[in-house]
Scaffold this motif. Structure first.
Motif, mmCIF file in Angstrom:
data_model
loop_
_atom_site.group_PDB
_atom_site.id
_atom_site.type_symbol
_atom_site.label_atom_id
_atom_site.label_comp_id
_atom_site.label_asym_id
_atom_site.label_seq_id
_atom_site.Cartn_x
_atom_site.Cartn_y
_atom_site.Cartn_z
ATOM 1 N N ARG A 72 0.851 -1.196 0.000
ATOM 2 C CA ARG A 72 0.000 0.000 0.000
ATOM 3 C C ARG A 72 0.884 1.243 0.000
ATOM 4 N N LEU A 118 -4.954 6.352 -2.107
ATOM 5 C CA LEU A 118 -4.373 5.040 -1.855
ATOM 6 C C LEU A 118 -4.126 4.319 -3.171
ATOM 7 N N MET A 156 -1.839 0.781 -4.944
ATOM 8 C CA MET A 156 -1.148 -0.491 -4.701
ATOM 9 C C MET A 156 0.001 -0.619 -5.691
#
Length: 546
Positions: free
Chosen positions: A294, A301, A303
């Motif tokens: 993360r 946010l 990934m």
């Protein structure tokens, strides 16, 4: 050859086969452990620990007075001792290596893909060198001063030692790749989390790092699961163009999860490290090891997915299975010949055998069949681990099975002056007592053999070992008790693989296979142990009506 010599020869052949089979299975397990993807996991704490593991496991295959791993220094291209075992004996080995370097023997060993032996400077021991090679570079050299002569080592052991060294060098490669990925991931986190006024320069630096990596990297926006950036290595592995990937959902390209079950976004994990398979645009598949982290980019946010191609590791696993199959076949062929020979003698009317000679020949034949069944069992245990074993129970006398086990352990039982007491429902029974249970007779023999052998080895001398069978709520409850105690250091992991203590020749597979067999037969196994009461192993199996 007279009859007695023939019998002794047969016994020696069986012992040699048993030793060769055990050495082969141990070596294959060692190769499998180092050849899998486990070296990439975060649990592998340091390079020093991995190198120490290599030395320790090499010692289990070939005994060394001292051994060490030398790695190539990337800056100087010199060989530097990175780990040795034991450390106190490293000076002598270092002196021997200096002499081998001086007379070009070390360079000669680098040209070989197998073990090379040299006589030590004192002339009283051999030195084994084995190059650590990949298809692209020299990683280092394994070196060891042997405890025994090279002529005493089986050819099979030397071949499997080379397989193990191949596994070791792949484990080193995996560790280095993991460290590169981890360091790059940390750098990426630092870069994307550092909010600066010059955001454009930050993105330029990120692009440079991504493009330089030899691992695939993909950045996914968590809110909508869409891919916002991808590096050239990832595009190469997927067989796709940049325009085909950007803006698509990660589920359509690389992720095996579905919307609502993402390990990072939906399950709240900070990091995920798993094995996956990429389907390329042309329909072919590539196995990968993927790490997902993360990160926050521009207040959102994201990934970051890092992944590497693990096809070479998969090939190594296939090699292990291939060698495993070869070993089973090569052991069975001479063993079948040994098993048939006693029958020729027993059925030949012209050979006048005494009753004791007939008993010895029968024992050789029975032992040969047991060894053959053990070879077959190794494949069955693999099927049990993978859940593909088909269990077909029948009816067998459990007391007859345990008496066969005790007969095999009779020499150790007599040496320790032990008494094996048979009980039913807590009361002693005679040697002709029988009780049928629903089981696979050979699996039950293997299960009881592992537990009874541990009990005999752990029991103090001049004590009783109790084998008790009870019927509880329709199920069969077997209890084996001895006065010895399981060391506290292994009680929490007693039934796990490779767990052993205070046994120099222990593999740590006995209790593990016993648990595997008990569960395959629909039962379970547990224990109670203390220094005051000794140890009781409880095996619960389904009753006749289940």
């Amino acid at each position: 050859m007279d009859e007695k010599k023939l019998i002794r020869f047969q016994q020696q052949q069986i012992k040699a086969l048993q030793y060769e089979k055990a050495a082969a299975m141990d070596a294959l397990d060692l190769a499998r452990e180092l050849g899998t993807i486990s070296a990439l996991s975060p649990q592998q704490s340091s390079l020093e620990k991995l190198l120490q593991d290599i030395c320790d496991r090499a010692q289990r295959m070939i005994p060394f007075q001292s051994c060490a791993v030398y790695l190539v220094d990337n800056d100087t291209q010199d060989f530097v001792r990175a780990s040795s075992c034991p450390e106190t004996a490293s000076a002598k080995l270092e002196e021997e290596i200096d002499l081998l370097i001086a007379d070009q023997s070390f360079a000669y060993a680098l040209q070989s893909d197998g073990p090379v032996f040299f006589l030590g400077s004192a002339g009283d021991s051999h030195i084994l060198l084995h190059a650590l090679l990949t298809p692209f570079r020299v990683r280092g050299m394994f070196a060891g001063i042997m405890q025994q002569s090279k002529e005493e080592i089986l050819d099979t052991t030397l071949k499997l030692f080379s397989v193990f060294m191949l596994a070791a060098v792949n484990a080193l490669e995996n560790y280095e790749n993991h460290e590169i990925m981890r360091n790059h991931s940390l750098e990426l986190k630092r870069m994307v989390q550092q909010r600066t006024q010059d955001l454009v320069d930050a993105y330029d630096r990120l692009d440079i790092t991504l493009n330089a990596m030899q691992a695939g990297v993909m950045v996914v926006e968590a809110e909508n699961y869409r891919i916002v950036d991808v590096n050239p290595k990832a595009l190469e592995m997927m067989g796709r163009e940049w325009e085909e990937v950007i803006g698509t959902e990660c589920f359509d390209v690389i992720c095996t999860a579905c919307k609502g079950s993402c390990p990072i976004v939906d399950n709240g994990l900070q990091e995920s490290n798993e094995e996956h398979v990429i389907e390329r645009k042309d329909g072919t598949h590539i196995p990968i090891q993927k790490t997902v982290s993360r990160v926050m980019i521009d207040g959102k946010l994201h990934m970051v997915e890092n992944f590497i191609d693990i096809r070479e590791q998969k090939k190594l696993a296939d090699l292990k299975e291939h060698v495993d199959r070869i070993m089973r076949h090569d052991l069975k062929v001479p063993l079948n010949g040994i098993i048939g020979l006693p029958d020729l003698l027993l059925n030949d009317d012209e050979v006048n055998l005494t009753e004791s000679q007939r008993e010895v020949l029968e024992y050789i034949k029975i032992s040969g069949y047991k060894l053959l069944n053990m070879i077959n069992l190794s494949l069955d245990l693999y099927k049990m681990e993978t859940g593909s074993y088909e269990y077909n129970p029948a009816v067998a006398d459990v007391y007859s099975i345990v008496r066969s086990v005790v007969k095999d352990l009779s020499e150790l039982v007599r040496y320790k002056k032990l008494v094996i007491r048979e009980q039913f429902e807590g009361k002693d029974v005679g040697g002709d007592f029988s009780f049928d249970i629903r089981c696979d007779e050979f699996l039950t023999y293997s299960l009881l053999s592992n537990i009874m052998k541990n009990a005999v080895e752990a029991s103090p001398e001049d004590e009783d070992i109790i084998f008790d069978v009870r019927v509880i709520d329709g199920n069969v409850a077997i209890q084996i008790h001895n006065k010895g105690a399981i060391p506290e250091s292994i009680r929490d992991t007693f039934f796990e693989k490779y767990v052993t203590a205070e046994k120099s020749d222990g593999t740590g597979l006995g209790t593990y296979s016993a648990k595997l067999i008990a569960e395959t037969m629909g039962g379970n196994i547990s224990f109670e142990s203390s220094s005051e009461k000794g140890t009781s192993i409880m095996i619960n199996l389904p009753g006749m009506d289940d």
